[in-house]
Motif scaffolding. Structure first.
Motif, PDB file in Angstrom:
ATOM      1  N   PRO A   1       0.800  -1.229   0.000  1.00 42.02           N
ATOM      2  CA  PRO A   1       0.000   0.000   0.000  1.00 42.02           C
ATOM      3  C   PRO A   1       0.836   1.283   0.000  1.00 42.02           C
ATOM      4  CG  PRO A   1      -1.020  -1.594   1.439  1.00 42.02           C
ATOM      5  CD  PRO A   1       0.310  -2.178   1.018  1.00 42.02           C
ATOM      6  N   LEU A   2       1.967   1.286   0.671  1.00 38.92           N
ATOM      7  CA  LEU A   2       2.824   2.472   0.678  1.00 38.92           C
ATOM      8  C   LEU A   2       3.787   2.509  -0.506  1.00 38.92           C
ATOM      9  CD1 LEU A   2       3.606   2.933   4.476  1.00 38.92           C
ATOM     10  CD2 LEU A   2       1.989   4.183   3.046  1.00 38.92           C
ATOM     11  N   LYS A   3       3.657   1.542  -1.404  1.00 40.33           N
ATOM     12  CA  LYS A   3       4.394   1.491  -2.679  1.00 40.33           C
ATOM     13  C   LYS A   3       5.911   1.383  -2.532  1.00 40.33           C
ATOM     14  CE  LYS A   3       0.520   1.913  -4.839  1.00 40.33           C
ATOM     15  NZ  LYS A   3      -0.194   0.677  -5.006  1.00 40.33           N
ATOM     16  N   ARG A   4       6.355   0.800  -1.431  1.00 41.18           N
ATOM     17  CA  ARG A   4       7.789   0.562  -1.255  1.00 41.18           C
ATOM     18  C   ARG A   4       8.001  -0.504  -0.189  1.00 41.18           C
ATOM     19  NH1 ARG A   4      10.301   2.669   3.287  1.00 41.18           N
ATOM     20  NH2 ARG A   4       9.096   4.135   4.533  1.00 41.18           N
ATOM     21  N   TYR A   5       9.167  -1.131  -0.261  1.00 40.06           N
ATOM     22  CA  TYR A   5       9.586  -2.006   0.818  1.00 40.06           C
ATOM     23  C   TYR A   5      10.059  -1.141   1.984  1.00 40.06           C
ATOM     24  CZ  TYR A   5       9.769  -6.129  -2.272  1.00 40.06           C
ATOM     25  OH  TYR A   5       9.467  -7.155  -3.108  1.00 40.06           O
ATOM     26  N   GLY A   6      10.166  -1.753   3.137  1.00 38.48           N
ATOM     27  CA  GLY A   6      10.736  -1.055   4.269  1.00 38.48           C
ATOM     28  C   GLY A   6      12.232  -0.896   4.096  1.00 38.48           C
ATOM     29  N   THR A   7      12.809  -0.077   4.944  1.00 35.34           N
ATOM     30  CA  THR A   7      14.260   0.101   4.950  1.00 35.34           C
ATOM     31  C   THR A   7      14.784  -0.332   6.316  1.00 35.34           C
ATOM     32  OG1 THR A   7      14.149   2.354   5.826  1.00 35.34           O
ATOM     33  CG2 THR A   7      14.068   2.111   3.419  1.00 35.34           C
ATOM     34  N   PRO A   8      16.060  -0.630   6.407  1.00 35.46           N
ATOM     35  CA  PRO A   8      16.625  -0.935   7.720  1.00 35.46           C
ATOM     36  C   PRO A   8      16.368   0.196   8.723  1.00 35.46           C
ATOM     37  CG  PRO A   8      18.158  -1.611   6.020  1.00 35.46           C
ATOM     38  CD  PRO A   8      17.050  -0.850   5.334  1.00 35.46           C
ATOM     39  N   GLU A   9      16.352   1.436   8.233  1.00 33.84           N
ATOM     40  CA  GLU A   9      16.087   2.573   9.117  1.00 33.84           C
ATOM     41  C   GLU A   9      14.665   2.529   9.672  1.00 33.84           C
ATOM     42  OE1 GLU A   9      19.512   3.450   6.626  1.00 33.84           O
ATOM     43  OE2 GLU A   9      17.498   2.842   6.078  1.00 33.84           O
TER      44      GLU A   9
END
Length: 94
Positions: A55-63
């Motif tokens: 839904p947020l159109k991206r994977y998560g980041t380590p941050e």
């Protein structure tokens, strides 16, 4: 099954350690973009298309994961134990 076992264990530990004021919580992230994804044979095109499924159109980041960990380690979460936080970018399935 292993994820369920870890979550159950964390909930049990939270109850057992609460009298000592030790908090136990879980972070349950969905896909996190790291170099390992691309080393696993995923092309940049496939990577970009797969991210759009969230839904947020991206994977998560380590941050993203680190920010939640900092919150859980801070006094801001002092009344939180035995919780499992889904960090999924809005996805319902992990």
């Amino acid at each position: 099954a292993s994820k369920g076992a870890l979550i159950s264990y964390a909930k049990c530990l939270a109850l057992e350690l609460a009298p000592r004021l030790i908090r136990v919580n879980c972070i349950c992230p969905a896909m996190v973009a790291t170099d390992l994804i691309l080393k696993g044979g995923l092309t940049m095109e496939d990577f970009g298309a797969a991210q759009l499924q969230y839904p947020l159109k991206r994977y998560g980041t380590p941050e993203d994961v680190a920010y939640l960990a900092v919150y859980l380690l801070s006094d801001a979460s002092a009344w939180m134990t035995g919780s499992c936080v889904d960090l999924t970018g809005g996805a319902n399935e992990l």
